[in-house]
Design a protein around this motif. Structure first.
Motif: not given
Ligand SMILES: Cc1cc2nc3c(=O)[nH]c(=O)nc-3n(C[C@H](O)[C@H](O)[C@H](O)COP(=O)(O)O)c2cc1C
Length: 348
Positions: A224-243
Motif C-alpha cells: 500500500t505504498d508503505g513499508v516493504t518486507q525488504d525495507e523492514a529487513d534492512v531496518l531490523a538489522q540496523e536496529l540490532g546494530r543500534h542496541g
C-alpha cells in the motif's frame, strides 16, 4: 514433554518466567492529565496475577500532542512516572516484569489541533490534516523519547519498547504514502529510517546497559505504498546494530483497513523471517489463543515470545489455566491459588 512456552527467557539482565507477554493495548481509560487510575491499576495487575511473564503498558505518550486520545496515559512528566511506579512495583511483586511502550501518535492523534506528521497528509477524512513536523519538532520527539526513557528507568520498568507500527508517527516516517518530505527525513529508504534510528540511539544512550530495549516493527504494509518486507529487513538489522535486543513484529495499518490475511498466528511468518534475517530474538502476536499453537511457535523457533493481546483481555488467567491443562507446574503469584485444583473438591 517439556513445555517451550513455560520455559524462562533471558534478555540482557532480565529473565522472564515464561514466554507469554501481555501485548500493549490502549484502554482509553486514563485521566485527561495522562495519569494512571484505579481501573487501569487493577486491569494490569490482574494480568500479572494471571501468570503472564511480562506486562507491557499501552502506548505511553512522550508529549501531550503525541496522544491518540485525551484518555491516553502519558510519560511526559515526573508525576505520571511516579503514578506508574506504583503499578510497576505491584507487577514485580507478582513475579512478572514490566515493559513501558513509548509512543507518539503523529497524524493519528484525535487531538487534531496539535497533530504533527512527516507531511501534511491526512490519515482519513475524520482526522483532518496534520502539520508537517519542523526540524525543531523532530528534535523534540527525539529529546522527549530520551527523557521518557530516563523516567521509565526511575519508575523501575524492566524493559522498554519503542512503538513504530499501526500508522503512528515513526511508522509514518518510514512509509512513502505518509512521508513526502524532501529533506534528509524523506525520500530514500535510508532517509525514511533516520528518525526511528535516531530515537533508538537517544533512548539506548540513557537506558541502562542491563535492561533490554525492544522495538515494535511493521514488517510489511502489503503493497500500500508503505513499508516493504525488504525495507523492514534492512531496518531490523540496523536496529540490532543500534542496541535493540528484540524485535516485536506487526504488519499493516499505515492506511485505514488491514490489508493482510487473518488466521491464528497470522503475523508469525513475518516474525520468523525477521528472526532469520537478523539473528535477533523476536516476539509475535496475532489471534494466538491456544497453547498448542503457542508451543509450536516457540518450539519450532519461529519466535521467542508471544505478545498476547485479546486472549488476555478475554481471560487474564489464561497462562495459569493453559499451564494447568498442559500439566506444567507454575510458581503461582499467590500460592493459595494452588488450592483451586478442580471444581468438584471440597473447599474450606
Ligand atoms: C484494544 C486494543 C488496543 C491496542 N492498543 C495497542 C497499543 O497501545 N500499542 C500497540 O503497539 N498495539 C496495540 N494493539 C495491538 C495489540 O498489541 C496486538 O498486537 C494485536 O491486538 C494483535 O494481537 P492479538 O491478536 O493477540 O490481540 C491494540 C490492540 C487492541 C485489541
Amino acid at each position: 514433554m517439556a513445555s517451550y512456552v513455560f520455559s524462562p527467557f533471558t534478555l540482557r539482565g532480565m529473565t522472564l518466567r515464561n514466554r507469554i507477554v501481555m501485548s500493549p493495548m490502549l484502554m482509553y481509560r486514563g485521566q485527561e492529565d495522562g495519569m494512571l487510575n484505579e481501573h487501569l491499576y487493577v486491569h494490569y495487575g490482574a494480568r500479572a496475577l494471571g501468570g503472564a511473564a511480562m506486562i507491557a503498558t499501552e502506548v505511553l505518550a512522550v508529549e501531550p500532542r503525541g496522544r491518540i486520545s485525551a484518555k491516553d496515559l502519558g510519560i511526559w512528566n515526573d508525576e505520571q512516572a511516579n503514578g506508574l511506579k506504583r503499578l510497576v512495583e505491584f507487577v514485580q511483586s507478582c513475579g512478572a516484569k514490566m515493559c513501558a511502550q513509548l509512543a507518539h501518535a503523529g497524524r493519528k492523534s484525535h487531538i487534531t489541533a496539535t497533530a504533527i506528521a512527516p507531511s501534511a497528509i491526512a490519515y482519513d477524512d475524520t482526522l483532518g490534516t496534520p502539520t508537517e513536523a519542523t526540524a525543531t519538532d523532530i528534535q523534540g520527539v527525539i529529546d522527549n523519547c530520551r527523557t521518557a526513557a530516563i523516567r521509565a528507568h526511575k519508575a523501575g520498568f524492566d524493559a522498554l519498547e519503542i512503538h513504530a507500527v499501526n500508522g503512528y508517527l515513526l511508522h509514518e516516517f518510514l512509509a512513502p504514502v505518509s512521508n513526502a518530505r524532501t529533506d534528509h527525513y524523506g525520500g530514500s529508504a535510508e532517509n525514511r529510517m533516520r528518525l526511528p534510528l535516531e530515537v533508538i540511539e537517544a533512548v539506548r544512550s540513557v537506558w541502562p546497559e542491563e535492561k533490554p530495549l525492544l522495538y515494535r516493527i511493521c514488517a510489511t504494509d502489503f503493497g500500500t505504498d508503505g513499508v516493504t518486507q525488504d525495507e523492514a529487513d534492512v531496518l531490523a538489522q540496523e536496529l540490532g546494530r543500534h542496541g535493540v535486543d528484540l524485535i516485536d513484529v506487526q504488519t499493516g495499518n499505515i492506511l485505514p483497513g488491514y490489508a493482510g490475511p487473518v488466521y491464528p498466528g497470522y503475523q508469525t511468518p513475518y516474525a520468523d523471517r525477521i528472526r532469520k534475517v537478523t539473528g535477533l530474538p523476536t516476539a509475535t502476536t496475532g489471534s494466538i489463543a491456544s497453547i498448542d499453537l503457542a508451543e509450536e511457535i516457540i518450539g519450532s523457533g519461529r519466535s521467542d515470545l508471544i505478545f498476547m493481546g485479546r486472549t488476555l483481555l478475554r481471560d487474564p488467567f489464561w497462562p495459569i489455566r493453559a499451564a494447568r491443562e498442559a500439566g506444567v507446574e507454575l510458581e503461582l503469584p499467590i500460592p493459595t491459588y494452588a488450592r483451586a485444583t478442580g471444581p468438584f473438591e471440597r473447599g474450606f
